[in-house]
Write a protein that holds these residues in place. Structure first.
Motif, mmCIF file in Angstrom:
data_model
loop_
_atom_site.group_PDB
_atom_site.id
_atom_site.type_symbol
_atom_site.label_atom_id
_atom_site.label_comp_id
_atom_site.label_asym_id
_atom_site.label_seq_id
_atom_site.Cartn_x
_atom_site.Cartn_y
_atom_site.Cartn_z
ATOM 1 N N ASP A 33 5.677 10.960 4.059
ATOM 2 C CA ASP A 33 4.226 10.986 4.248
ATOM 3 C C ASP A 33 3.780 9.656 4.815
ATOM 4 O OD1 ASP A 33 3.408 13.593 3.213
ATOM 5 O OD2 ASP A 33 4.135 12.849 1.290
ATOM 6 N N ASP A 34 3.148 9.707 5.989
ATOM 7 C CA ASP A 34 2.585 8.510 6.612
ATOM 8 C C ASP A 34 1.084 8.691 6.713
ATOM 9 O OD1 ASP A 34 4.806 6.727 7.377
ATOM 10 O OD2 ASP A 34 5.459 8.438 8.587
ATOM 11 N N VAL A 35 0.349 7.666 6.289
ATOM 12 C CA VAL A 35 -1.108 7.662 6.427
ATOM 13 C C VAL A 35 -1.439 6.452 7.293
ATOM 14 C CG1 VAL A 35 -3.329 7.631 5.255
ATOM 15 C CG2 VAL A 35 -1.365 8.727 4.153
ATOM 16 N N GLU A 36 -1.992 6.729 8.481
ATOM 17 C CA GLU A 36 -2.299 5.673 9.444
ATOM 18 C C GLU A 36 -3.796 5.369 9.417
ATOM 19 O OE1 GLU A 36 0.022 4.029 11.118
ATOM 20 O OE2 GLU A 36 1.636 5.335 10.407
ATOM 21 N N GLY A 37 -4.127 4.112 9.502
ATOM 22 C CA GLY A 37 -5.491 3.636 9.502
ATOM 23 C C GLY A 37 -5.457 2.124 9.315
ATOM 24 N N HIS A 38 -6.590 1.540 8.855
ATOM 25 C CA HIS A 38 -6.625 0.082 8.740
ATOM 26 C C HIS A 38 -7.189 -0.418 7.422
ATOM 27 C CE1 HIS A 38 -5.479 -0.123 12.912
ATOM 28 N NE2 HIS A 38 -6.432 0.753 13.189
ATOM 29 N N ALA A 39 -8.041 0.328 6.771
ATOM 30 C CA ALA A 39 -8.714 -0.150 5.559
ATOM 31 C C ALA A 39 -7.915 0.222 4.310
ATOM 32 C CB ALA A 39 -10.126 0.438 5.490
ATOM 33 N N TRP A 121 0.383 3.287 5.458
ATOM 34 C CA TRP A 121 1.064 3.517 4.182
ATOM 35 C C TRP A 121 2.107 4.596 4.356
ATOM 36 C CZ3 TRP A 121 1.143 7.893 0.894
ATOM 37 C CH2 TRP A 121 1.504 7.670 -0.437
ATOM 38 N N ARG A 122 3.223 4.453 3.668
ATOM 39 C CA ARG A 122 4.280 5.471 3.715
ATOM 40 C C ARG A 122 4.785 5.754 2.314
ATOM 41 N NH1 ARG A 122 8.883 4.578 7.694
ATOM 42 N NH2 ARG A 122 7.452 5.728 9.039
#
Length: 167
Positions: A33-39, A121-122
């Protein structure tokens, strides 16, 4: 399987969720599971079980004992610390229920891994059937990429390793 979800892309911090599922026949499944973003965001990875016995084992493992006497081990490894919870029959929020028919429900364990994480996050989740019904899970060590995200694992006893690419 490789799937991506961009329903949060219209938010202030555009977030994209991606899940990859690998079946390493006939031994185990690995979810990436990868969640891409910046905050910084609250993140949950949840698994709903049937009405069986699910217990927390030695960290980070969770053990599920099926009605037929089989054992199924689950462990999640993430780029930031995870909280592990098994919810069953909770009403607020509604968690840990299954239904075999319309208008009926029965409590059943839901495994929830959560984190307050700075993106990207992974999380690697290992789903491991155990035909021998071991009392303890296997010893597993993690492989990390340059950003300290988990990128694979090694089974200590056999030396078997699996690594994924970062994309």
């Amino acid at each position: 399987l490789d799937a991506e979800h961009d329903a949060y892309s219209g938010q202030t911090d555009s977030v994209i969720c991606r899940r990859r599922v690998m079946f390493v026949k006939p031994h185990f499944w690995l979810l990436i599971d990868d969640v891409e973003g910046h905050a910084r965001h609250p993140i949950e990875v949840a698994f709903q079980f049937a009405p069986i016995r699910v217990t927390r084992g030695p960290h980070p493992w969770v053990r599920a004992d099926t009605a037929k006497g089989h054992v199924f081990w689950v462990a999640a490894f993430a780029s930031e610390p995870l909280q592990t919870k098994v919810a069953c029959g909770e009403l607020v929020p509604m968690r840990g229920w299954t239904s075999s028919d319309y208008g009926e429900r029965q409590p059943a364990p839901m495994l929830i891994y959560s984190s307050l994480a700075t993106l990207p996050w992974r999380c690697l989740t290992l789903l491991l059937p155990d035909a021998e019904r071991s009392d303890s899970p296997p010893s597993v060590s993690l492989l990390y990429d340059e950003a300290h995200r988990p990128r694979g694992l090694t089974f200590e006893e056999s030396g078997t390793s699996l690594a994924i690419d970062g994309h």
